[in-house]
Design a protein around this motif. Structure first.
Motif, mmCIF file in Angstrom:
data_model
loop_
_atom_site.group_PDB
_atom_site.id
_atom_site.type_symbol
_atom_site.label_atom_id
_atom_site.label_comp_id
_atom_site.label_asym_id
_atom_site.label_seq_id
_atom_site.Cartn_x
_atom_site.Cartn_y
_atom_site.Cartn_z
ATOM 1 N N PRO A 82 0.821 -1.216 0.000
ATOM 2 C CA PRO A 82 0.000 0.000 0.000
ATOM 3 C C PRO A 82 0.853 1.264 0.000
ATOM 4 O O PRO A 82 0.339 2.359 -0.194
ATOM 5 C CB PRO A 82 -0.792 -0.104 1.307
ATOM 6 N N GLU A 83 2.136 1.113 0.233
ATOM 7 C CA GLU A 83 3.080 2.246 0.258
ATOM 8 C C GLU A 83 4.490 1.674 0.148
ATOM 9 O O GLU A 83 4.671 0.445 0.197
ATOM 10 C CB GLU A 83 2.910 3.071 1.539
ATOM 11 N N GLY A 84 5.481 2.550 0.013
ATOM 12 C CA GLY A 84 6.823 2.058 -0.290
ATOM 13 C C GLY A 84 7.768 1.896 0.890
ATOM 14 O O GLY A 84 8.703 1.088 0.847
ATOM 15 N N GLY A 114 -7.332 -0.245 -1.136
ATOM 16 C CA GLY A 114 -8.752 -0.436 -1.467
ATOM 17 C C GLY A 114 -9.590 0.718 -0.965
ATOM 18 O O GLY A 114 -10.432 0.546 -0.091
ATOM 19 N N GLU A 115 -9.363 1.906 -1.514
ATOM 20 C CA GLU A 115 -10.129 3.082 -1.104
ATOM 21 C C GLU A 115 -11.305 3.270 -2.059
ATOM 22 O O GLU A 115 -11.333 2.703 -3.142
ATOM 23 C CB GLU A 115 -9.245 4.326 -1.172
ATOM 24 N N ARG A 116 -12.264 4.116 -1.644
ATOM 25 C CA ARG A 116 -13.367 4.434 -2.547
ATOM 26 C C ARG A 116 -12.826 5.310 -3.675
ATOM 27 O O ARG A 116 -12.272 6.371 -3.424
ATOM 28 C CB ARG A 116 -14.455 5.188 -1.766
ATOM 29 N N VAL A 130 11.259 8.631 -1.696
ATOM 30 C CA VAL A 130 12.660 8.485 -1.278
ATOM 31 C C VAL A 130 12.705 8.123 0.200
ATOM 32 O O VAL A 130 11.792 8.457 0.948
ATOM 33 C CB VAL A 130 13.484 9.787 -1.466
ATOM 34 N N GLU A 131 13.770 7.460 0.591
ATOM 35 C CA GLU A 131 14.007 7.187 2.010
ATOM 36 C C GLU A 131 15.502 7.380 2.270
ATOM 37 O O GLU A 131 16.338 6.855 1.532
ATOM 38 C CB GLU A 131 13.628 5.738 2.384
ATOM 39 N N CYS A 132 15.787 8.159 3.303
ATOM 40 C CA CYS A 132 17.172 8.300 3.760
ATOM 41 C C CYS A 132 17.209 7.628 5.130
ATOM 42 O O CYS A 132 16.624 8.125 6.091
ATOM 43 C CB CYS A 132 17.528 9.783 3.862
ATOM 44 N N ILE A 257 -1.200 14.930 11.457
ATOM 45 C CA ILE A 257 -0.446 13.812 12.036
ATOM 46 C C ILE A 257 -0.054 12.772 10.991
ATOM 47 O O ILE A 257 0.721 11.878 11.249
ATOM 48 C CB ILE A 257 -1.215 13.122 13.176
ATOM 49 N N ARG A 258 -0.664 12.853 9.792
ATOM 50 C CA ARG A 258 -0.401 11.911 8.704
ATOM 51 C C ARG A 258 -1.056 10.553 8.983
ATOM 52 O O ARG A 258 -1.333 10.203 10.115
ATOM 53 C CB ARG A 258 1.100 11.739 8.448
ATOM 54 N N GLY A 259 -1.292 9.807 7.911
ATOM 55 C CA GLY A 259 -2.109 8.598 8.016
ATOM 56 C C GLY A 259 -1.350 7.326 8.361
ATOM 57 O O GLY A 259 -1.891 6.237 8.240
ATOM 58 N N TYR A 262 4.153 5.439 11.844
ATOM 59 C CA TYR A 262 5.585 5.310 12.135
ATOM 60 C C TYR A 262 6.344 6.627 12.322
ATOM 61 O O TYR A 262 7.530 6.642 12.564
ATOM 62 C CB TYR A 262 6.293 4.452 11.079
ATOM 63 N N TYR A 263 5.636 7.763 12.233
ATOM 64 C CA TYR A 263 6.365 9.037 12.237
ATOM 65 C C TYR A 263 6.808 9.475 13.624
ATOM 66 O O TYR A 263 6.201 9.155 14.638
ATOM 67 C CB TYR A 263 5.505 10.136 11.600
ATOM 68 N N GLU A 264 7.840 10.253 13.629
ATOM 69 C CA GLU A 264 8.478 10.763 14.855
ATOM 70 C C GLU A 264 9.126 12.078 14.442
ATOM 71 O O GLU A 264 9.724 12.148 13.373
ATOM 72 C CB GLU A 264 9.512 9.706 15.254
ATOM 73 N N SER A 279 -6.207 16.715 -2.070
ATOM 74 C CA SER A 279 -5.294 17.793 -2.457
ATOM 75 C C SER A 279 -3.833 17.499 -2.121
ATOM 76 O O SER A 279 -2.950 18.242 -2.522
ATOM 77 C CB SER A 279 -5.715 19.087 -1.768
ATOM 78 N N SER A 280 -3.574 16.405 -1.405
ATOM 79 C CA SER A 280 -2.194 16.139 -1.003
ATOM 80 C C SER A 280 -1.425 15.485 -2.153
ATOM 81 O O SER A 280 -1.708 14.361 -2.545
ATOM 82 C CB SER A 280 -2.223 15.227 0.230
ATOM 83 N N VAL A 281 -0.474 16.220 -2.719
ATOM 84 C CA VAL A 281 0.304 15.633 -3.818
ATOM 85 C C VAL A 281 1.512 14.862 -3.303
ATOM 86 O O VAL A 281 2.045 13.992 -3.993
ATOM 87 C CB VAL A 281 0.756 16.687 -4.875
HETATM 88 P P1 HAM Z 1 0.966 8.825 2.014
HETATM 89 O O1 HAM Z 1 0.638 10.217 2.480
HETATM 90 O O2 HAM Z 1 0.060 7.745 2.425
HETATM 91 O O3 HAM Z 1 2.439 8.546 2.486
HETATM 92 O O4 HAM Z 1 1.061 8.819 0.425
HETATM 93 C C1 HAM Z 1 1.908 9.724 -0.250
HETATM 94 C C2 HAM Z 1 1.201 10.299 -1.464
HETATM 95 O O5 HAM Z 1 0.692 9.227 -2.285
HETATM 96 C C3 HAM Z 1 -0.037 11.132 -1.147
HETATM 97 O O6 HAM Z 1 0.343 12.455 -0.820
HETATM 98 C C4 HAM Z 1 -0.790 11.063 -2.450
HETATM 99 O O7 HAM Z 1 -0.278 12.002 -3.369
HETATM 100 C C5 HAM Z 1 -0.476 9.673 -2.952
HETATM 101 N N1 HAM Z 1 -1.602 8.757 -2.669
HETATM 102 C C6 HAM Z 1 -1.872 8.120 -1.523
HETATM 103 N N2 HAM Z 1 -2.977 7.362 -1.649
HETATM 104 C C7 HAM Z 1 -3.424 7.545 -2.906
HETATM 105 C C8 HAM Z 1 -4.535 7.025 -3.665
HETATM 106 N N3 HAM Z 1 -5.400 6.157 -3.153
HETATM 107 N N4 HAM Z 1 -4.679 7.434 -4.952
HETATM 108 C C9 HAM Z 1 -3.798 8.304 -5.503
HETATM 109 N N5 HAM Z 1 -2.738 8.809 -4.832
HETATM 110 C C10 HAM Z 1 -2.551 8.440 -3.560
HETATM 111 C C11 HAM Z 1 3.116 7.382 2.245
HETATM 112 O O8 HAM Z 1 2.745 6.542 1.472
HETATM 113 C C12 HAM Z 1 4.435 7.304 2.961
HETATM 114 N N6 HAM Z 1 5.047 5.994 2.648
HETATM 115 C C13 HAM Z 1 5.345 8.442 2.558
HETATM 116 C C14 HAM Z 1 6.659 8.415 3.250
HETATM 117 C C15 HAM Z 1 7.820 7.969 2.733
HETATM 118 N N7 HAM Z 1 6.895 8.783 4.492
HETATM 119 C C16 HAM Z 1 8.175 8.592 4.765
HETATM 120 N N8 HAM Z 1 8.748 8.075 3.709
#
Ligand code: HAM
Length: 419
Positions: A82-84, A114-116, A130-132, A257-259, A262-264, A279-281
């Motif tokens: 679901p994320e990287g 699996g979002e709407r 990116v990850e550092c 707080i972000r979704g 794991y943040y700190e 709106s979150s890019v």
């Molecule tokens: P996230 O805020 O869940 O963070 O996703 C990052 C970006 O992915 C969002 O700002 C949005 O642009 C895009 N995104 C998320 N969900 C969707 C969706 N269903 N459809 C289209 N675009 C979407 C993360 O994923 C963290 N892993 C970011 C991170 C990296 N934090 C630290 N390192």
């Protein structure tokens, strides 16, 4: 369009005309991140489910409602990423974290939630991230944010806003969670079912709830910056000071707080007002993650930008998307008769060797139909040969902009049309 040919809801086909812009977003990622010393890491699109469960947090929407989890034939629980970040940490842990090591990696590719489905919210979407990993410090956080803003600038985005907050360290969060629990328990009657449960299980998620009533209540809650201990306050002040000295504008958003859990310390989001509710890019922050098999948590900082949303935002700004170079057809070969078609096959090969973009009609069709095709593909020049031209070793070259026609010796064509 038939339902049987449409892609599934929340997924899309990226067509050749659109893929040009996708490649440009990717090309800028390779270029910008490389100058900060990052290398590309490609992790699998599915992992053992536990990789995500522990890292992202049990109470997050992602883990509770959105993961594509399935059992494979061997009875293992697997999940489409679901994320990287979680997969990157798993991969780096697999290499082994040495004391004091720093890993700088970036990634591009599809993620699955699996979002709407809605505008800018997909079930298969793409991130550049990116990850550092391995080091911490406010200066590093600021450098990461500055790199994100450089990337967004490089692809041509102008109207973005950087929002900044902190989640402090564990002790701050224990103290702040008590304050929030107190605050929200007095307002529980007006909160959604999920948030009532969250009051006990994870009060932070109430601050992130999208239900209107809850969001209104959360807007009146104390900001995190008011609830920090001295060390975290100092850390955050240094991040802000670095951004100011780098000339990176930001706005404080003390309830963000972000979704992900794991943040700190530092968290941030980049929003674009022109693309609607989603709106979150881009979003990211500093984190502490203990990958499976690691004895201690490892610090890192990173971000991910949603590529679909970047393209929506670029279109909204009327920027026409980042320039990926010209994909138009340089010349279209029209051949009349089997012999001319065969000769055109060879000519196309020679012209492509010279770097020209060539399409050749290879069907036995009339002149009109072939010219219609040449127009359709937007060819800059059309080269025409029938039996007569073939016998004389020439082609008729038509400039499709000026409509001028001239005869060229076959061996001179690539030189005459050189880009
Ligand atoms: P996230 O805020 O869940 O963070 O996703 C990052 C970006 O992915 C969002 O700002 C949005 O642009 C895009 N995104 C998320 N969900 C969707 C969706 N269903 N459809 C289209 N675009 C979407 C993360 O994923 C963290 N892993 C970011 C991170 C990296 N934090 C630290 N390192």
């Amino acid at each position: 369009m038939s339902k049987r040919t449409e892609p599934l809801p929340g997924t899309s086909d990226i067509l050749p005309g659109e893929a040009v812009q996708w490649r440009a977003l990717e090309a800028y990622a390779h270029e910008v991140f490389a100058v900060y010393g990052y290398g590309e890491l490609r992790t699998p699109v599915f992992e053992r489910t536990e990789v995500f469960l522990r890292t992202i947090g049990d109470e997050t929407d992602i883990v509770q409602k959105e993961m594509y989890t399935f059992e494979d034939r061997g009875g293992r629980s697997l999940t489409l990423r679901p994320e990287g970040t979680a997969g990157v940490m798993r991969a780096l842990a697999n290499l082994g974290f040495g004391q004091g090591d720093e890993h700088r990696v970036y990634y591009l590719g599809p993620m699955f939630r699996g979002e709407r489905p809605a505008a800018g919210r997909k079930r298969q979407f793409h991130q550049v991230g990116v990850e550092c990993v391995g080091k911490s410090g406010p200066e590093l956080d600021a450098e990461t944010i500055e790199m994100l803003m450089r990337y967004l600038g490089a692809i041509g985005l102008k109207q973005t806003r950087l929002l900044l907050n902190t989640r402090g360290v564990a002790e701050d969060r224990v103290r702040a969670a008590a304050v929030y629990r107190d605050f929200f328990s007095g307002r529980v009657a007006a909160m959604c079912e999920d948030c009532r449960r969250r009051l006990e299980s994870n009060v932070w998620r109430i601050l992130d709830c999208k239900v209107e009533g809850c969001a209104e209540i959360a807007a009146g809650a104390p900001g995190m910056t008011e609830l920090l201990g001295d060390a975290s306050r100092d850390y955050f002040a240094r991040v802000c000071a670095c951004l100011e000295s780098l000339g990176v504008p930001y706005a404080l958003d003390a309830r963000m707080i972000r979704g992900l859990d794991y943040y700190e310390h530092t968290v941030f989001e980049v929003v674009h007002e022109g693309i609607g509710a989603q709106s979150s890019v881009a979003g990211g922050g500093r984190y502490l993650i203990q990958p499976p098999g690691c004895k201690a948590p490892v610090p890192g900082v990173g971000f991910a930008a949603g590529m679909e949303r970047l393209l929506l935002a670029l279109a909204e700004e009327g920027a026409g998307g980042p320039d990926a170079g010209n994909e138009s057809v340089d010349c279209y070969l029209v051949g009349l008769g089997a012999e001319a078609l065969r000769a055109n096959l060879a000519l196309a090969r020679t012209l492509r060797d010279a770097g020209l973009r060539v399409l050749a009609n290879l069907e036995d069709r009339g002149m009109k139909s072939q010219m219609r095709n040449a127009n359709k593909v937007g060819a800059r020049h059309v080269l025409i040969r029938g039996g007569d031209e073939l016998a004389r070793g020439v082609v008729v070259c038509k400039d499709m902009v000026s409509s001028e026609q001239r005869e060229l010796a076959v061996e001179r064509v690539s030189e005459a049309l050189a880009r």
